[in-house]
Scaffold this active site. Structure first.
Site, PDB file in Angstrom:
ATOM      1  CG  HIS A 245      29.693  -9.766   4.374  1.00  0.00           C
ATOM      2  ND1 HIS A 245      29.459  -8.930   5.427  1.00  0.00           N
ATOM      3  CD2 HIS A 245      30.067  -8.980   3.354  1.00  0.00           C
ATOM      4  CE1 HIS A 245      29.680  -7.701   5.062  1.00  0.00           C
ATOM      5  NE2 HIS A 245      30.051  -7.703   3.816  1.00  0.00           N
TER       6      HIS A 245
ATOM      7  CB  CYS B 157      38.949 -12.174 -11.685  1.00  0.00           C
ATOM      8  SG  CYS B 157      38.884 -10.493 -11.083  1.00  0.00           S
TER       9      CYS B 157
HETATM   10  C1  PEP Z   1      34.462  -7.817  -9.615  1.00  0.00           C
HETATM   11  O1  PEP Z   1      34.011  -6.708  -9.366  1.00  0.00           O
HETATM   12  O2  PEP Z   1      34.251  -8.432 -10.693  1.00  0.00           O
HETATM   13  C2  PEP Z   1      35.311  -8.516  -8.650  1.00  0.00           C
HETATM   14  C3  PEP Z   1      35.903  -9.650  -8.950  1.00  0.00           C
HETATM   15  O3  PEP Z   1      35.403  -7.985  -7.412  1.00  0.00           O
HETATM   16  P1  PEP Z   1      34.248  -8.102  -6.301  1.00  0.00           P
HETATM   17  O4  PEP Z   1      33.200  -9.030  -6.831  1.00  0.00           O
HETATM   18  O5  PEP Z   1      34.910  -8.595  -5.077  1.00  0.00           O
HETATM   19  O6  PEP Z   1      33.792  -6.672  -6.219  1.00  0.00           O
END
Ligand code: PEP
Ligand code: MG
Length: 745
Positions: free
Chosen positions: A362, A675
């Site tokens: 975090h 993303c």
């Molecule tokens: C991912 O898994 O690529 C993502 C964008 O989500 P997080 O990093 O929040 O798990």
């Protein structure tokens, strides 16, 4: 405790204190100390070994061994009995040293004639500084009380070393907290920074470790403990949330622990001052902290550590009460830090260095949101650095230069200047599209998670927010936020985006993101466990509340929602139905509905790439969560330093998989974006674009570099470089792309 030894250890400490108070150079003092200890303990030998560097010990003073060996004899951590004491932070007490496991004969010292050996670590709050040894010819084991006395002396030595009592001689000691140190860690947020150290937990220095008035010290300790108890009770009365109450209750329990108090009183009886007694217990707890595998016990030891710090601050009047001012360019140093504490510091920090942490923690998420360079896993930084020390943080290489010399400073200045120039370049194309030479436009969105991120939408030139992680509002507080609070936060986000699209991802918790107020699930494999949409579907209360908040926040405007971690069609239909039900419910209450509603899914598990065509038709858009997708594709934990970089994102198998996902989306005309963190790495972004992706979402700071590169290339060329590398059987296309890029200037 036998009366004789009690007086002996106190007498020894008093003599030690007198010796330390005398004037003299560092080496002279060390020599006097070894002489005094050998004399008091009636042993032929007493030696002090100190760390020269992280894994080499050096004989720095001796009474009884060959004086020529001083500053000559060295051993590696774990080597010989001395090295073993240093590594294990445990004493070794043996009547027959030569036959003890690990014994190593050092001919230059002449120690072979000594049979008994007692070695104890010299450490301060869990930080190893060296080893103190006594040896004698007669084969005997040392008594408990002798061991205790030597441990106490070792502790006083550690305190005095901290105060610089031995500065002046002996390289190993002379340089402590003065020399330049280069430390390696891992990059958690890129960027470079220069500034002064600001310790999250200031070091408390005990200037009077020894006392010969045990009654007075006992009274000081009792009064400080009572004061502490009163303040804990006071905090408990004012505490509102459950988690804080739990921690305070643990503090109260420890502060009343008879065992803890008795041990400290025993220490005082044996000649320590009240603060030294607290620190001795704290040191022990820290050593245990490093070896306890159980997370719950570790947390309790951490509580005890914090409690001891509070007690020490009371006894010494140092720490928070010193009123020290934060330097102008603060670089925060901590062993670890929670997201809420980091948010409190906010953007005032120029850089952050942590001893622990992980790329997905975090604190890392917050540091990224605030765009503060962060280097994690920097061993010993919180014990090596002092408040105000000058430091350079290289968040590109994951390196920290503490107290750098002029050569390093100059080189770093050049690096910072280059960095600033690059920033200027990126700013100049901020309002230009990310259009390649072949005319393909790639949409570049930014990832966000805090209200504080929104100004970056303007500064970075992002087209919108491609991923708004909603878990931070849940993770940084100690109770479930209320619907009204969430609705007003989301509304502010939408307002700040000023008409640009914001894609809200519903709560993605579980795995590494554990809510403080959620009962921790004891799962053998949390990354594959009950997380994200699985929690939302099984226990819909929080997700429903969040969906209601989002609908209200849209306030009659467009709304984009995506669900994380969808592994099969039915999970998507389930989540989608839930949202539609909330829409109906809001309509029934007469609330205004979103003007447009887009509902998307995150593709984070390989299974979804093979879902029925209907899934691709039903989803309004798909966002590839590359961080998770990659970890499941290669079966390599994204949080595990050992394996997380083992497989290249540009591995031809992974790229082929991305290409396949894009093809399925093209077939149904479903918009698709990427993303995960990799979208923000220029070469990766190039390869993704060549695989057909036309939309990428990344950290705001990555938009400039990615756009800059995309605008300089022709995707058809990249495509043919990749095709050729694949045809040649390359494992990864990275070398081919890098090589080709070098030819394109
Ligand atoms: C991912 O898994 O690529 C993502 C964008 O989500 P997080 O990093 O929040 O798990
Ligand atoms: Mg994910």
């Amino acid at each position: 405790m036998p009366e004789r030894t009690e007086t002996d250890s106190r007498k020894l400490l008093r003599r030690l204190q007198a010796t330390l108070a005398e004037a003299g150079e560092g080496q002279e003092r060390l020599d006097r100390i070894t002489n005094l200890i050998a004399d008091s303990m009636k042993t032929e030998v007493c030696s002090v070994y100190l760390f020269r560097d992280a894994d080499t010990l050096e004989l720095c003073a001796t009474e009884g061994l060959n004086p020529e060996a001083v500053h000559q004899t060295r051993m590696k951590l774990g080597e010989g009995l001395v090295g073993r004491v240093a590594r294990s932070a445990q004493p070794i007490n043996t009547a027959d040293a030569p036959s003890t496991r690990g014994f190593r004969y050092m001919p230059e010292t002449g120690e072979e004639v000594f049979s008994s050996f007692l070695g104890v670590p010299i450490q301060r709050l869990g930080e190893a500084l060296g080893v103190l040894v006594v040896q004698s010819k007669d084969a005997r084991e040392f008594s408990e009380d002798e061991l205790y006395a030597l441990e106490v002396v070792a502790m006083v030595l550690a305190e005095m070393a901290e105060l610089g009592a031995f500065v002046g001689e002996g390289e190993a000691l002379q340089q402590r907290h003065l020399n330049q140190v280069m430390m390696r860690g891992s990059v958690a947020q890129e960027g470079v920074a220069a500034g002064q150290i600001w310790l999250h937990e200031p070091r408390v220095v005990v200037t009077n470790p020894v006392s010969d008035d045990p009654d007075a010290e006992r009274l000081r300790l009792q009064e400080a403990v009572q004061d502490l108890q009163v303040s804990i009770d006071d905090m408990l009365r004012r505490a509102k949330d459950r988690e804080q109450i739990q921690v305070l209750e643990a503090y109260r329990m420890f502060s009343k622990s008879k065992g803890w108090l008795r041990r400290m009183e025993d220490d005082i009886e044996r000649g320590l001052s009240a603060e030294a007694a607290v620190e001795k217990e704290q040191s022990l707890a820290r050593t245990r902290l490093g070896t306890v595998p159980d997370a719950y016990l570790r947390e309790r030891l951490q509580d005890l550590d914090d409690l001891s710090n509070r007690l020490l601050r009371r006894l010494t009047g140092q720490g928070a009460e010193t009123g020290a001012e934060m330097p102008e360019n603060p670089i925060l140093v901590a062993r670890s830090i929670g997201p809420a504490e980091l948010l409190d510091y906010g953007r005032s920090l120029k850089g952050i260095i942590l001893e622990e942490g992980s790329v997905g923690s975090h604190a890392t998420i917050v540091a990224r949101a605030l765009a503060i360079p962060l280097v994690i896993n920097v061993n010993r930084i919180s014990t090596e650095a002092l408040n105000g020390d000058f430091v350079l943080v290289d968040g590109e290489q994951g390196v920290v230069h503490l107290r750098p010399d002029d050569t390093v400073k100059t080189a770093f200045r050049d690096k910072m200047a280059m960095h600033a120039k690059a920033q200027e370049r990126y700013a100049s194309i901020r309002n230009q599209p990310a259009q390649t030479l072949c005319g393909t436009e790639i949409r570049l969105d930014m990832n966000a998670g805090l209200m504080a991120d929104l100004p970056s939408l303007e500064n970075s030139g992002a087209s919108g927010v491609g991923l708004f992680r909603t878990e931070l509002q849940f993770l940084t507080r100690s109770n479930v936020p209320r619907r009204g609070e969430l609705a007003s936060l989301y509304a502010r986000v939408i307002q700040a985006a000023d008409g640009k699209r914001v894609c809200f991802r519903t709560l993605d918790i579980g795995s590494d993101k554990v809510l403080p107020y959620m009962k921790p699930q004891d799962e053998p494999n949390p990354a594959l466990g009950w997380r994200a949409i699985r929690v939302g579907l099984d226990k819909p209360g929080v997700m429903r509340m969040q969906l209601q908040a989002l609908i209200r926040a849209a306030n009659g405007g467009p709304l984009t929602v995506m669900f994380p971690f969808i592994a099969q069609l039915e999970e998507f239909t389930g989540a989608r139905d839930m949202l539609m039900r909330e829409i109906d419910r809001e309509a029934a209450f007469g609330h205004v509905l979103p003007s447009e509603l887009e509902i998307g899914a995150m593709l984070e598990t390989p299974s979804l790439a093979f879902a029925p065509k209907h899934f691709f038709e039903l989803a309004d858009f798909i966002s590839i969560g590359g961080n998770d997708l990659k970890q499941f594709f290669f079966a390599a934990d994204r949080e595990n330093e050992r394996v997380r970089r083992r497989y290249d994102t540009l591995n031809t198998s992974f790229l082929a998989f991305i290409e396949q996902i894009v093809a399925r989306c093209v077939e149904t005309e479903t918009p698709v974006s990427f993303c995960g963190e990799d979208a923000g790495r220029p070469i990766e972004a190039l390869a993704f674009a060549a695989m057909g992706l036309r939309s990428l979402s990344m950290r705001p700071a990555s938009i400039g570099p990615v756009k800059h590169l995309l605008r300089r290339i022709d995707l058809r060329d990249v495509r043919s470089v990749i095709t050729e590398a694949r045809a040649n059987g390359a494992m990864t296309v990275r070398p081919a792309i890098s090589q080709w890029l070098r030819t394109q200037s």
